[in-house]
Design a protein around this motif. Structure first.
Motif, PDB file in Angstrom:
ATOM      1  N   ASN B  37      33.645  33.973  36.244  1.00 61.98           N
ATOM      2  CA  ASN B  37      34.060  35.445  36.265  1.00 61.98           C
ATOM      3  C   ASN B  37      34.574  35.599  37.567  1.00 61.98           C
ATOM      4  O   ASN B  37      33.850  35.456  38.702  1.00 61.98           O
ATOM      5  CB  ASN B  37      32.940  36.307  36.035  1.00 61.98           C
ATOM      6  N   GLN B  38      35.926  36.218  37.702  1.00 59.46           N
ATOM      7  CA  GLN B  38      36.527  36.437  39.019  1.00 59.46           C
ATOM      8  C   GLN B  38      37.310  37.778  38.638  1.00 59.46           C
ATOM      9  O   GLN B  38      37.655  37.984  37.729  1.00 59.46           O
ATOM     10  CB  GLN B  38      37.610  35.428  38.974  1.00 59.46           C
ATOM     11  N   HIS B  39      37.817  38.279  39.683  1.00 59.59           N
ATOM     12  CA  HIS B  39      38.585  39.594  39.727  1.00 59.59           C
ATOM     13  C   HIS B  39      39.878  39.093  40.656  1.00 59.59           C
ATOM     14  O   HIS B  39      39.590  38.694  41.795  1.00 59.59           O
ATOM     15  CB  HIS B  39      37.863  40.718  40.478  1.00 59.59           C
ATOM     16  N   PHE B  40      40.889  39.492  40.221  1.00 59.82           N
ATOM     17  CA  PHE B  40      41.971  39.053  41.118  1.00 59.82           C
ATOM     18  C   PHE B  40      43.051  40.004  40.944  1.00 59.82           C
ATOM     19  O   PHE B  40      43.342  40.463  39.655  1.00 59.82           O
ATOM     20  CB  PHE B  40      42.316  37.729  41.114  1.00 59.82           C
ATOM     21  N   SER B  41      43.757  40.317  41.920  1.00 60.09           N
ATOM     22  CA  SER B  41      45.142  40.906  41.731  1.00 60.09           C
ATOM     23  C   SER B  41      46.412  40.102  41.391  1.00 60.09           C
ATOM     24  O   SER B  41      46.138  38.924  41.508  1.00 60.09           O
ATOM     25  CB  SER B  41      45.460  41.559  43.083  1.00 60.09           C
ATOM     26  N   VAL B  77      41.119  45.966  35.352  1.00 64.47           N
ATOM     27  CA  VAL B  77      40.193  46.916  35.850  1.00 64.47           C
ATOM     28  C   VAL B  77      40.640  47.815  36.904  1.00 64.47           C
ATOM     29  O   VAL B  77      41.639  47.185  37.791  1.00 64.47           O
ATOM     30  CB  VAL B  77      39.003  46.261  36.726  1.00 64.47           C
ATOM     31  N   LYS B  78      40.704  49.194  36.934  1.00 67.10           N
ATOM     32  CA  LYS B  78      41.364  49.855  37.973  1.00 67.10           C
ATOM     33  C   LYS B  78      40.092  50.637  38.756  1.00 67.10           C
ATOM     34  O   LYS B  78      39.468  51.498  37.780  1.00 67.10           O
ATOM     35  CB  LYS B  78      42.232  50.942  37.288  1.00 67.10           C
ATOM     36  N   LYS B  83      45.578  48.773  43.611  1.00 62.04           N
ATOM     37  CA  LYS B  83      46.356  47.882  42.873  1.00 62.04           C
ATOM     38  C   LYS B  83      45.298  47.632  41.625  1.00 62.04           C
ATOM     39  O   LYS B  83      44.220  47.943  41.604  1.00 62.04           O
ATOM     40  CB  LYS B  83      46.652  46.500  43.661  1.00 62.04           C
ATOM     41  N   VAL B  84      45.933  47.060  40.692  1.00 68.12           N
ATOM     42  CA  VAL B  84      45.235  46.626  39.347  1.00 68.12           C
ATOM     43  C   VAL B  84      44.374  44.978  39.658  1.00 68.12           C
ATOM     44  O   VAL B  84      45.092  44.296  40.319  1.00 68.12           O
ATOM     45  CB  VAL B  84      46.017  46.439  38.306  1.00 68.12           C
ATOM     46  N   TYR B  85      43.353  45.019  39.179  1.00 73.88           N
ATOM     47  CA  TYR B  85      42.636  43.935  39.108  1.00 73.88           C
ATOM     48  C   TYR B  85      42.464  43.351  37.297  1.00 73.88           C
ATOM     49  O   TYR B  85      42.326  44.062  36.612  1.00 73.88           O
ATOM     50  CB  TYR B  85      41.233  44.025  39.891  1.00 73.88           C
ATOM     51  N   PHE B  86      42.404  41.935  37.607  1.00 72.36           N
ATOM     52  CA  PHE B  86      42.286  41.321  36.326  1.00 72.36           C
ATOM     53  C   PHE B  86      40.960  40.613  36.544  1.00 72.36           C
ATOM     54  O   PHE B  86      40.747  40.121  37.482  1.00 72.36           O
ATOM     55  CB  PHE B  86      43.393  40.492  36.040  1.00 72.36           C
ATOM     56  N   ASP B  87      40.411  40.721  35.366  1.00 70.69           N
ATOM     57  CA  ASP B  87      38.686  40.134  35.360  1.00 70.69           C
ATOM     58  C   ASP B  87      38.732  39.082  34.077  1.00 70.69           C
ATOM     59  O   ASP B  87      39.127  39.260  32.998  1.00 70.69           O
ATOM     60  CB  ASP B  87      38.210  41.195  35.034  1.00 70.69           C
ATOM     61  N   THR B  88      38.159  37.945  34.553  1.00 70.10           N
ATOM     62  CA  THR B  88      38.079  36.966  33.407  1.00 70.10           C
ATOM     63  C   THR B  88      36.611  37.124  32.694  1.00 70.10           C
ATOM     64  O   THR B  88      36.506  36.391  31.906  1.00 70.10           O
ATOM     65  CB  THR B  88      38.033  35.601  34.077  1.00 70.10           C
ATOM     66  N   SER B  92      31.435  42.554  27.479  1.00 68.24           N
ATOM     67  CA  SER B  92      31.248  44.084  27.955  1.00 68.24           C
ATOM     68  C   SER B  92      30.506  44.256  29.231  1.00 68.24           C
ATOM     69  O   SER B  92      29.392  43.705  29.263  1.00 68.24           O
ATOM     70  CB  SER B  92      30.711  44.949  26.870  1.00 68.24           C
ATOM     71  N   HIS B  93      30.892  44.780  30.209  1.00 71.22           N
ATOM     72  CA  HIS B  93      30.321  45.006  31.517  1.00 71.22           C
ATOM     73  C   HIS B  93      30.965  46.070  32.350  1.00 71.22           C
ATOM     74  O   HIS B  93      31.986  46.726  31.656  1.00 71.22           O
ATOM     75  CB  HIS B  93      30.248  43.483  32.235  1.00 71.22           C
ATOM     76  N   HIS B  94      30.480  46.323  33.503  1.00 74.94           N
ATOM     77  CA  HIS B  94      30.672  47.477  34.528  1.00 74.94           C
ATOM     78  C   HIS B  94      30.968  46.810  35.727  1.00 74.94           C
ATOM     79  O   HIS B  94      30.754  45.650  36.025  1.00 74.94           O
ATOM     80  CB  HIS B  94      29.683  48.762  34.331  1.00 74.94           C
ATOM     81  N   HIS B  95      31.117  47.663  36.855  1.00 76.31           N
ATOM     82  CA  HIS B  95      31.459  47.416  38.094  1.00 76.31           C
ATOM     83  C   HIS B  95      30.774  48.080  39.095  1.00 76.31           C
ATOM     84  O   HIS B  95      30.837  49.493  39.056  1.00 76.31           O
ATOM     85  CB  HIS B  95      32.943  47.462  38.352  1.00 76.31           C
TER      86      HIS B  95
END
Lengths: 137, 137
Positions: B37-41, B77-78, B83-88, B92-95
DNA sequence: TACTAAATTAGAATTATTCTAAATTAGAAT
DNA sequence: ATTCTAATTTAGAATAATTCTAATTTAGTA
């Protein structure tokens, strides 16, 4: 109607802040808080103000909205959209967001109960909880 | 280790989608899903991919990330950022979001319980609920 | 092998927002 | 009242993220 109380309250907050009481800021507050709880982008505000006959530059609109936000006179909302919205509803609350229409609607904090939350990471403190209920047609 | 299962699963989703199996899309998925699981622009992804020796244009990165999102291979994810982030993480989850550091961290859906929710507006249907826990130092 | 719609690309265009530097002004000090 | 100074406003340039355009390439089918 001895003056709009939303406006009065916001003006009071401005007076109590370190921000100077300029004509632009006062006009802005009068326009923004006239109709109760509202959501608007900077561009919306720019046009809203222009319609009242007053002219304030877009740069000033941005400056003021940001300053108002950091002094608690406005809230900033980011939903799954591409621009920032400002919110005159200062009470703790949440939002419905309809991506299709771009429509953002308030949800009273009382209508949402979060009965379980993870522990906050080491050395950090809880700031706020934002719930966005995404809906579609 | 008979191949990374996250990658395999994502590739399977790509195959099952109407999207064509191009070398760029396959490279992208291999890079994105390599580390769980990663977040990236988009910019992050552009550089990440470049480091693997493969070169994909920024326009294609944007195209693919958006298409992957609308085909359920990624989540968008905003948070209160610009900027927008994409999430692998497709579950269902939160941040957690720390504005100061820009850091975005997953919260397992099980760690949050929403025990009360307002009724959905007329003619709309519930799509998803996003909880963002804003934290600071 | 040829064909066609989809995909990729470089670079231009767009959009929201912030920055810059000069002119103006609010509010404090005199 | 008048002067002063830092804060504010402003037009327009600059920036940053993202999307668009139009030409070229490619995947997958016939």
């Amino acid at each position: 109607m001895t003056g709009n109380s939303h406006i009065q309250k916001a003006l009071k907050m401005l007076e109590n802040s370190p921000l100077k009481l300029t004509s632009q800021r006062v006009s802005l507050i009068k326009t923004l808080f006239k109709d109760g709880n509202q959501h608007f982008s900077a561009e919306d505000v720019y046009n809203k103000v222009k319609n009242t006959g007053v002219r304030i530059s877009l740069a000033t609109i941005y400056n003021c909205l940001n300053q108002f936000t950091s002094h608690g006179i406005l809230k900033m909302v980011k939903a799954s959209s591409d621009k920032v919205y400002f919110d005159t509803n200062l009470k703790s609350h949440h939002h419905f967001f309809c991506k299709a229409s771009g429509e953002l609607t308030d949800i009273d904090a009382k209508k949402v109960r979060i009965s379980k939350l993870p522990k906050i990471p080491q050395g950090k403190k809880l700031n706020s909880i934002e719930v966005i209920v995404n809906i579609s047609d």
